[in-house]
Design a protein around this motif. Structure first.
Motif: not given
Lengths: 549, 213
Positions: A130-133, A240, A262-265, A267-268, A345, A349-351
């Protein structure tokens, strides 16, 4: 929750100095000798260092906080050791294979009264997809899963999965239960498991209560180096959450599912592991600078320095994983590990490319109990130049955002913009510039500044595996040089495809890779020539005059 | 402080100018950043989860006023929720975003609303409920009626959008801005019955100013 910016005791190296003294730079010898004093080697800062002074690799791996070191189980539980008797644990161990929850029975008593905590809704059901990694969850029963060169697992002391590099944590909960059982099994005997070596694999355990980190590796790395990477993962998690929050959570609830937080991290952490396999910064425990003319760098640094605010502690300008400039508050030193975590970090992330980011971040080596607030933004859309402003005040977004504006304005007024752009076009230099025919690649680290320099990896190391193999050779030499029981100062390594030479002194570390046809005498000659070249180029390759606010 | 409204007239015209703080709230990967990105840059790309919070500004030159929107795009991850109140404090408007193909995110939006109701009076904040990802119509789990009905009972603006196919994204931002301007006018012509005559020791000082033109 402003982070405490006071000096921490644990920083202090045995001789009591945080950074190399300023008085010792009078002599910068032309051709360095093994007796070169620290602080006079090529690349040493002329006005003090930017980083916490890490004298050696061992300093880096020393625990950041006495309290964070794994304690023996009886201390942790506040119970007599006899309670977790061997028999009990053996029994649990045999039962574990049938337990899919992955929670060892002997740990049940640690959990809160009222049996197992209620099952939390798992927000990870649609985790990485879902987080498109771009990373598909792997089937852990497949051979492909087993074939990965390095697995990394993080689990809580209750045996609950926290992170797995490959495959979903749910599918691995029983495996992680076994890992925890192994750790507990030896702890019952007041011992600690550190590694298992079998069948070409190294299984390395690092215990940092309330977490246990395990690596299963088929790489050439030493146990010490794998443990070092696991520590990085641990620090990544701390960055984090903070150490305080992590401990608080597990004190409240031993069987907490940390994946919620840690959800969403993931990929870090994934990115950190990938980066460690490619970037020698982690191995060297040092930071690489973007090659830049000293005049340009000084202009950038003073622009950064002038765009200060009361709450700012560090202003960092970076490009890719190379440092362009770092300005710090007087008396505050950044640890290379913390800087590596920041690099990771940003690269994960491209954000950050859009808008301005404002995020809480813990720098665990600086202070593992509090959050800083980092303002992260790219200076221009098309330029790979990221500005990181680290503030103690979470309310200060607009002030810090204004610092960025002021910095950009000064940069423009000083007219270094163009020169900076030019430098970014060639972020790496070629080894050919050194002018030594047989020289293929090298890594040179100045110990006092915590900076290193290294040319681009070129032919014949073109393929990804070849690059990794070269880094593997450096890793090997590094581990031999820093072996805690038998450290080496000079290593000459003759391989079928290349020769390598390592030279470690009090002041610097040098690793050189050159043609397999070269001779030992030739290599020593080359090293002398190389050192002269680095000295000549040092103001371009290093930051010699770090600034403070 | 910068995040407060700066009332007044722009020099070249008699149009008033306003600054509004907008915050995007919602679960992980419902498309908050994508909405902001589509609105500010009119583009769509697969984004990675936001770290902390991203900040954008957008200035609108409307017939009736110049509006500067400060958009705070928050991270949906649970670990940042302890700091989230920092981002929505003093907000003038909030977009509660959910994913129409994920029922759980709709429930989560309701929880966000409760949170906001605790911190703001109804006339202090304009809230819009946004059902994003209409491009995933085939996997829809929350019907339009459900969203509409909930928004109606709670007095929220409502719209379904798709940041990916650029469906109604601009509309939802404009609807919010118009509602903010409508309230602004209402207040000007009809001063608050409670007045602001009592001494307020600073806490809502910033907010006091924003209620006048």
């Amino acid at each position: 929750m402003a982070a405490d910016v006071h000096k921490k005791k644990s920083w202090e190296v045995p001789n009591g100095s945080l950074a190399p003294g300023d008085g010792q730079h009078a002599e910068r010898s032309e051709s360095p000798t093994p007796g070169l004093a620290q602080g006079t080697e090529p690349g040493a800062g002329q006005e003090g260092a930017m980083f916490v002074h890490t004298r050696s690799y061992e300093d880096l791996t020393s625990p950041e906080d006495g309290a964070a070191v794994a304690r023996s189980p009886e201390e942790r539980r506040g119970e007599p050791a006899e309670q977790s008797s061997m028999e009990q644990i053996s029994k649990d161990f045999s039962e574990l294979s049938t337990q899919l929850t992955g929670i060892a029975l002997d740990l049940e008593e640690e959990m809160r009264p009222g049996k197992e905590g209620k099952l939390e809704p798992s927000p990870q059901t649609n985790r990485r997809d879902s987080v498109l990694s771009g990373k598909e969850e792997e089937d852990v029963t497949m051979d492909a899963w087993r074939m990965h060169r390095k697995h990394v697992f993080v689990l809580s002391e209750a045996g609950k999965p926290v992170y797995s590099r490959y495959g979903s944590e749910e599918a691995l909960s029983s495996t992680m239960g076994v890992m925890m059982a192994l750790v507990s099994f030896l702890e019952a005997e007041k011992n600690a498991i550190r590694s298992i070596h079998a069948d070409g694999y190294k299984v390395v355990f690092v215990r940092r209560s309330p977490l246990v980190l395990v690596a299963v590796a088929r790489t050439q790395q030493s146990e010490q180096e794998i443990a070092h990477e696991l520590l990085y993962i641990y620090y990544q998690i701390l960055s984090l959450l903070t150490w305080t929050q992590l401990n608080h959570i597990f004190q409240q609830k031993q069987n907490y599912d940390l994946r919620r937080l840690l959800a969403g991290s993931e990929r870090i952490t994934d990115n950190l592991l990938d980066l460690m396999a490619h970037d020698p910064s982690f191995l060297m425990g040092a930071v690489r600078c973007l090659p830049l003319a000293a005049s340009v760098r000084d202009a950038v640094s003073s622009s950064l320095q002038q765009a200060k605010a009361k709450s700012l502690v560090f202003s960092i300008l970076l490009s890719g994983n190379q440092l362009v400039s770092l300005v710090r508050k007087k008396d505050q030193f950044l640890h290379p590990i913390d800087l590596h975590l920041l690099f990771n970090l940003i690269s994960s992330s491209s954000s950050f490319r859009e808008g301005e980011a404002w995020t809480p971040i813990c720098l665990p080596k600086f202070n593992s109990s509090g959050f800083f607030h980092a303002h992260i933004s790219y200076l221009e859309q098309e330029m790979d130049l990221c500005l990181l402003l680290v503030s103690t005040d979470r309310e200060d977004f607009f002030t810090v955002s204004d610092c960025k504006r002021r910095f950009q304005e000064r940069l423009r007024r000083r007219g270094v913009h163009h020169a900076l752009q030019e430098a970014l076009r060639t972020p790496f230099y070629s080894v050919a510039q050194v002018g030594i025919p047989d020289l293929r690649h090298f890594i040179y680290k100045s110990k006092s500044s915590g900076l290193f320099t290294s040319p681009e990896i070129e032919a014949p190391y073109v393929q990804e595996e070849e690059k990794e193999r070269l880094l593997g050779l450096y890793q090997y030499l590094h581990s031999r040089a820093h072996n805690s029981s038998r450290p080496l100062k000079n290593i000459y390594f003759t391989g079928p495809r290349e020769n390598l030479l390592a030279w470690v002194t009090n002041a610097f570390e040098l690793y050189v890779c050159y043609s397999p046809l070269g001779t030992k005498a030739g290599a020593i000659n080359a090293v002398n020539k190389l050192m002269k070249w680095i000295r000549k180029e040092e103001d371009r390759l290093f930051i010699l005059t770090p600034q403070t606010y | 402080m910068a995040q407060t409204v700066t009332p007044g007239t722009s020099p070249e015209s008699s149009r008033p100018s306003y600054m509004y703080k907008m915050v995007l709230l919602g679960s992980m990967s419902v498309g908050k950043s994508s909405l902001a990105y589509r609105y500010v840059k009119n583009d769509f790309r697969e984004l990675l989860p936001t770290v902390g919070c991203s900040f954008f500004t957008q200035t609108l030159n409307l017939d009736e006023a110049t509006v500067k929107l400060e958009i705070w795009d928050t991270a949906g991850q649970e670990k940042y929720q302890s700091v989230c109140h920092l981002y929505y404090r003093d907000a003038h408007t909030a977009l509660l975003v959910y994913d129409i193909a994920n029922k759980q995110t709709f429930s989560r939006a309701k929880i966000w609303l409760e949170e906001l109701e605790k911190r703001f009076l109804p006339d202090e904040i304009v809230i819009a409920l946004v059902g994003n990802k209409t491009d995933l119509g085939a996997e829809r789990e929350v019907t339009t009626e459900e969203g509409e009905e909930f928004a109606r009972t709670k007095g929220l603006l409502f719209m379904e959008t798709s940041a990916k196919s650029n469906y109604q994204v601009n509309d939802v931002f404009m609807a919010v801005v118009h509602e903010l301007l409508r309230r602004e006018k209402e207040k000007a012509s009809n001063p608050s019955p409670y007045g602001r005559s009592t001494v307020d020791l600073g806490v809502s000082g910033a907010r006091t100013r924003c209620c006048r033109t």
